[in-house]
Design an enzyme around this catalytic site. Sequence first.
Site, PDB file in Angstrom:
ATOM      1  N   SER A  90       0.812  -1.219   0.000  1.00 22.71           N
ATOM      2  CA  SER A  90       0.000   0.000   0.000  1.00 22.71           C
ATOM      3  C   SER A  90       0.845   1.268   0.000  1.00 22.71           C
ATOM      4  O   SER A  90       0.372   2.326  -0.413  1.00 22.71           O
ATOM      5  CB  SER A  90      -0.925   0.022   1.221  1.00 22.71           C
ATOM      6  OG  SER A  90      -1.866  -1.015   1.122  1.00 22.71           O
ATOM      7  N   THR A 143      -1.723   4.677   2.938  1.00 16.22           N
ATOM      8  CA  THR A 143      -2.395   5.434   1.866  1.00 16.22           C
ATOM      9  C   THR A 143      -2.499   6.929   2.193  1.00 16.22           C
ATOM     10  O   THR A 143      -1.997   7.762   1.423  1.00 16.22           O
ATOM     11  CB  THR A 143      -3.770   4.820   1.539  1.00 16.22           C
ATOM     12  OG1 THR A 143      -3.597   3.431   1.293  1.00 16.22           O
ATOM     13  CG2 THR A 143      -4.403   5.486   0.326  1.00 16.22           C
ATOM     14  N   HIS A 271      -7.358  -9.391   3.640  1.00 19.13           N
ATOM     15  CA  HIS A 271      -6.194 -10.107   4.190  1.00 19.13           C
ATOM     16  C   HIS A 271      -6.677 -11.264   5.067  1.00 19.13           C
ATOM     17  O   HIS A 271      -6.078 -12.337   5.086  1.00 19.13           O
ATOM     18  CB  HIS A 271      -5.330  -9.169   5.042  1.00 19.13           C
ATOM     19  CG  HIS A 271      -4.310  -8.394   4.270  1.00 19.13           C
ATOM     20  ND1 HIS A 271      -3.238  -8.990   3.659  1.00 19.13           N
ATOM     21  CD2 HIS A 271      -4.196  -7.063   4.024  1.00 19.13           C
ATOM     22  CE1 HIS A 271      -2.499  -8.060   3.057  1.00 19.13           C
ATOM     23  NE2 HIS A 271      -3.068  -6.876   3.260  1.00 19.13           N
ATOM     24  N   HIS A 310      -4.556  -1.722  -5.077  1.00 16.13           N
ATOM     25  CA  HIS A 310      -4.198  -3.081  -5.501  1.00 16.13           C
ATOM     26  C   HIS A 310      -5.358  -3.979  -5.092  1.00 16.13           C
ATOM     27  O   HIS A 310      -6.254  -3.527  -4.374  1.00 16.13           O
ATOM     28  CB  HIS A 310      -2.915  -3.568  -4.798  1.00 16.13           C
ATOM     29  CG  HIS A 310      -3.017  -3.422  -3.316  1.00 16.13           C
ATOM     30  ND1 HIS A 310      -3.740  -4.281  -2.527  1.00 16.13           N
ATOM     31  CD2 HIS A 310      -2.557  -2.448  -2.484  1.00 16.13           C
ATOM     32  CE1 HIS A 310      -3.689  -3.863  -1.277  1.00 16.13           C
ATOM     33  NE2 HIS A 310      -2.992  -2.736  -1.206  1.00 16.13           N
TER      34      HIS A 310
HETATM   35 ZN   LIG Z   1      -3.352  -1.250   0.064  1.00 10.05          ZN
END
Ligand SMILES: [Zn+2]
Length: 376
Positions: A90, A143, A271, A310
């Site tokens: 990220s 981010t 995740h 992503h």
């Molecule tokens: Zn990410």
Amino acid sequence: MKKISKTLRTVIECTLVVLIGGLLISLINHIPTEKEPEVKNIIFMIGDGMGISHITATMIEQDYAPLALERAEYIGLQKTYSANNLITDSAAAGTALAAGTKTYNGAIGVDSDKQPVENIREVAERLGMATGVVATYAVTHATPASFVGHVESRHDQDRIAKQFLDSDIDVFFGGGQKFFSQRADSLDLVAKLQEKGYTMSTSLEGLADVHSGKAGILAARKGLPSILKGRDTFLPDATTKALEILTANAKAAKSGFFLMVEGSQIDGEAHGNNLEGVVAEILDFDAAVKIAFDYADTHPGTLVVVTADHETGGLTIINNNNRFDVAQNPYEYHFSTGGHSGGMVPIFAYGAGADAFSRVLENTDIPTIMKSLLTE
Ligand SMILES: [Zn+2]
């Protein structure tokens, strides 16, 4: 007879005067005024880890009730790979989306030579615009950090927090108290931000009477809870509040604004390979997208770009029998990894300048196009 023709003449004369007058007014109205840039405000929305299958799964779980992001007028795709890995993290993806530079995984706002690169929020700030970031993890997390900080490692969140103080950002809403006021160096950055004129709060309610100026919300020690664990409507509400304050600040400065909104926790749920969590986080992010699209509808000159950094989890939607027999289990969700994957991710663009994103792009093209829209 002579009297009638005189009346007729007067009527014709009056009609001509009205017609010519109307024509002149219409001509004056059509003289072009000084050309204004097409894009005045940018709302950049990033669903962390949000791939096409995550969006599709959300549609399926909602029985295809339309998502707000389906209102997008122009759709594109972007390639997410980083400078040193086909599978980006990220930080590298955030830096690519913020600064238009491919860099190594883990880098925040620096290039492969570890040199700082100017991000699109800083460009907007330099142009005199109001700016902000909204997230549901810490505002120092990868981010949002990529739109503010410049550090060699994403883990240096104490240093990233200090760079918020050094910036001229108008609003930053999310979590991360630990990095501002429980720091290794014992500095109290909340107090320093207050000295600099920021209204600092630990909740959205704390800013109920704040409608302009500089403001920060640190609503959790690190990240806020997930939707499934009770975050409720923080993200859409914080987006509304940020838009209110940025609109006022931009008006006062006779400029526009740049706002980055992150749906931070789609990634965390992916995740964990938790489909229910992914869907809940995307619906929450989509509620923020609706607010942004509605804002663009009522504020001409506003561009909204919705994308991901992503894909996370390698999610596929499959029917585990090769005869596609619906009498058996019709479909199932299958995560192929606990990490990220390397597929392209979608871009949904709406409002002024949106057509520029209707292509296959590099992630780095997005801020580059935004910059040209703001400066041309
Ligand atoms: Zn990410």
